[in-house]
Design a protein around this motif. Structure first.
Motif, PDB file in Angstrom:
ATOM      1  N   GLU A 190      -2.591  88.586  21.097  1.00 27.93           N
ATOM      2  CA  GLU A 190      -2.922  88.762  22.516  1.00 27.93           C
ATOM      3  C   GLU A 190      -4.396  89.130  22.676  1.00 27.93           C
ATOM      4  O   GLU A 190      -5.119  88.542  23.490  1.00 27.93           O
ATOM      5  CB  GLU A 190      -2.039  89.845  23.138  1.00 27.93           C
ATOM      6  CG  GLU A 190      -2.365  90.129  24.586  1.00 27.93           C
ATOM      7  CD  GLU A 190      -1.575  91.293  25.187  1.00 27.93           C
ATOM      8  OE1 GLU A 190      -1.806  91.591  26.368  1.00 27.93           O
ATOM      9  OE2 GLU A 190      -0.750  91.915  24.485  1.00 27.93           O
ATOM     10  N   GLY A 191      -4.861  90.101  21.914  1.00 23.85           N
ATOM     11  CA  GLY A 191      -6.246  90.552  22.020  1.00 23.85           C
ATOM     12  C   GLY A 191      -7.248  89.467  21.647  1.00 23.85           C
ATOM     13  O   GLY A 191      -8.227  89.229  22.360  1.00 23.85           O
ATOM     14  N   ILE A 192      -6.986  88.784  20.540  1.00 25.23           N
ATOM     15  CA  ILE A 192      -7.908  87.749  20.059  1.00 25.23           C
ATOM     16  C   ILE A 192      -7.947  86.574  21.037  1.00 25.23           C
ATOM     17  O   ILE A 192      -9.026  86.084  21.397  1.00 25.23           O
ATOM     18  CB  ILE A 192      -7.519  87.296  18.640  1.00 25.23           C
ATOM     19  CG1 ILE A 192      -7.755  88.445  17.644  1.00 25.23           C
ATOM     20  CG2 ILE A 192      -8.292  86.041  18.234  1.00 25.23           C
ATOM     21  CD1 ILE A 192      -7.106  88.242  16.282  1.00 25.23           C
ATOM     22  N   ALA A 193      -6.786  86.121  21.487  1.00 24.37           N
ATOM     23  CA  ALA A 193      -6.745  84.985  22.415  1.00 24.37           C
ATOM     24  C   ALA A 193      -7.417  85.332  23.736  1.00 24.37           C
ATOM     25  O   ALA A 193      -8.144  84.506  24.313  1.00 24.37           O
ATOM     26  CB  ALA A 193      -5.299  84.551  22.651  1.00 24.37           C
ATOM     27  N   CYS A 250       2.291  94.710  16.558  1.00 25.72           N
ATOM     28  CA  CYS A 250       1.318  94.420  15.508  1.00 25.72           C
ATOM     29  C   CYS A 250       0.758  92.997  15.664  1.00 25.72           C
ATOM     30  O   CYS A 250      -0.252  92.795  16.317  1.00 25.72           O
ATOM     31  CB  CYS A 250       1.974  94.628  14.141  1.00 25.72           C
ATOM     32  SG  CYS A 250       0.817  94.507  12.769  1.00 25.72           S
ATOM     33  N   ARG A 251       1.421  91.993  15.061  1.00 24.09           N
ATOM     34  CA  ARG A 251       0.902  90.618  15.073  1.00 24.09           C
ATOM     35  C   ARG A 251       0.745  90.058  16.479  1.00 24.09           C
ATOM     36  O   ARG A 251      -0.292  89.456  16.795  1.00 24.09           O
ATOM     37  CB  ARG A 251       1.815  89.688  14.269  1.00 24.09           C
ATOM     38  CG  ARG A 251       1.780  89.956  12.785  1.00 24.09           C
ATOM     39  CD  ARG A 251       2.898  89.248  12.100  1.00 24.09           C
ATOM     40  NE  ARG A 251       4.140  89.923  12.493  1.00 24.09           N
ATOM     41  CZ  ARG A 251       5.355  89.512  12.171  1.00 24.09           C
ATOM     42  NH1 ARG A 251       5.510  88.410  11.478  1.00 24.09           N
ATOM     43  NH2 ARG A 251       6.412  90.190  12.547  1.00 24.09           N
ATOM     44  N   SER A 252       1.752  90.226  17.315  1.00 22.83           N
ATOM     45  CA  SER A 252       1.672  89.667  18.671  1.00 22.83           C
ATOM     46  C   SER A 252       0.603  90.376  19.494  1.00 22.83           C
ATOM     47  O   SER A 252      -0.073  89.757  20.326  1.00 22.83           O
ATOM     48  CB  SER A 252       3.031  89.724  19.364  1.00 22.83           C
ATOM     49  OG  SER A 252       3.547  91.041  19.374  1.00 22.83           O
ATOM     50  N   ILE A 253       0.410  91.661  19.247  1.00 26.36           N
ATOM     51  CA  ILE A 253      -0.657  92.415  19.929  1.00 26.36           C
ATOM     52  C   ILE A 253      -2.022  91.909  19.467  1.00 26.36           C
ATOM     53  O   ILE A 253      -2.925  91.702  20.290  1.00 26.36           O
ATOM     54  CB  ILE A 253      -0.521  93.934  19.658  1.00 26.36           C
ATOM     55  CG1 ILE A 253       0.738  94.496  20.317  1.00 26.36           C
ATOM     56  CG2 ILE A 253      -1.782  94.692  20.060  1.00 26.36           C
ATOM     57  CD1 ILE A 253       0.680  94.662  21.818  1.00 26.36           C
TER      58      ILE A 253
END
Length: 136
Positions: A22-25, A16-19
């Motif tokens: 990852e996508g945003i960064a 969830c949060r880490s995914i």
């Protein structure tokens, strides 16, 4: 060309949060970062609300899957997402905890807010790196 900074977003299940981080960064800062995410445990699926927010709010349609931290390369920056668990030591040049609550089982509005908080924290980290306040 400057070598990209290897950054990893770490959470419990990497679903969830880490995914989202990852996508945003990767979308905003692929010129600066080589982006990874992983968890201390593996989840069978990635949270569909997180994927929907990435697709609808950020036009990110990448495929994501849950990964374990032992699958990561050596990282320059380790960002924990605020999982309230003891993360194992991952060697890095810089470590920070974003301290973000898990939006799972909540409304889409909470997921949108969580994504915006993640984006803001990444933006602030980049500003600190660029200003020399975080040395890598």
């Amino acid at each position: 060309m400057m070598k990209k900074i290897k950054i990893g977003f770490i959470c419990v299940h990497n679903s969830c949060r880490s995914i989202m981080a990852e996508g945003i960064a990767r979308k905003k800062y692929s010129d600066i970062f080589e982006v990874y995410s992983a968890g201390t445990e593996k989840n069978d699926t990635v949270n569909t609300q997180a994927l929907n927010i990435l697709a609808n709010e950020y036009e990110i349609h990448d495929e994501f899957h849950s990964k374990l931290i032992d699958e990561l390369p050596k990282l320059d920056i380790v960002i924990t997402m605020g999982c309230n668990v003891e993360c194992p030591f991952l060697p890095s040049k810089y470590r920070e905890d974003f301290g973000i609550d898990d939006p799972s089982h909540q409304s889409d509005e909470i997921f949108k807010l969580t994504a915006k908080i993640i984006e803001l924290k990444i933006d602030l980290l980049v500003n600190r790196i660029e200003s020399g306040k975080v040395l890598i």
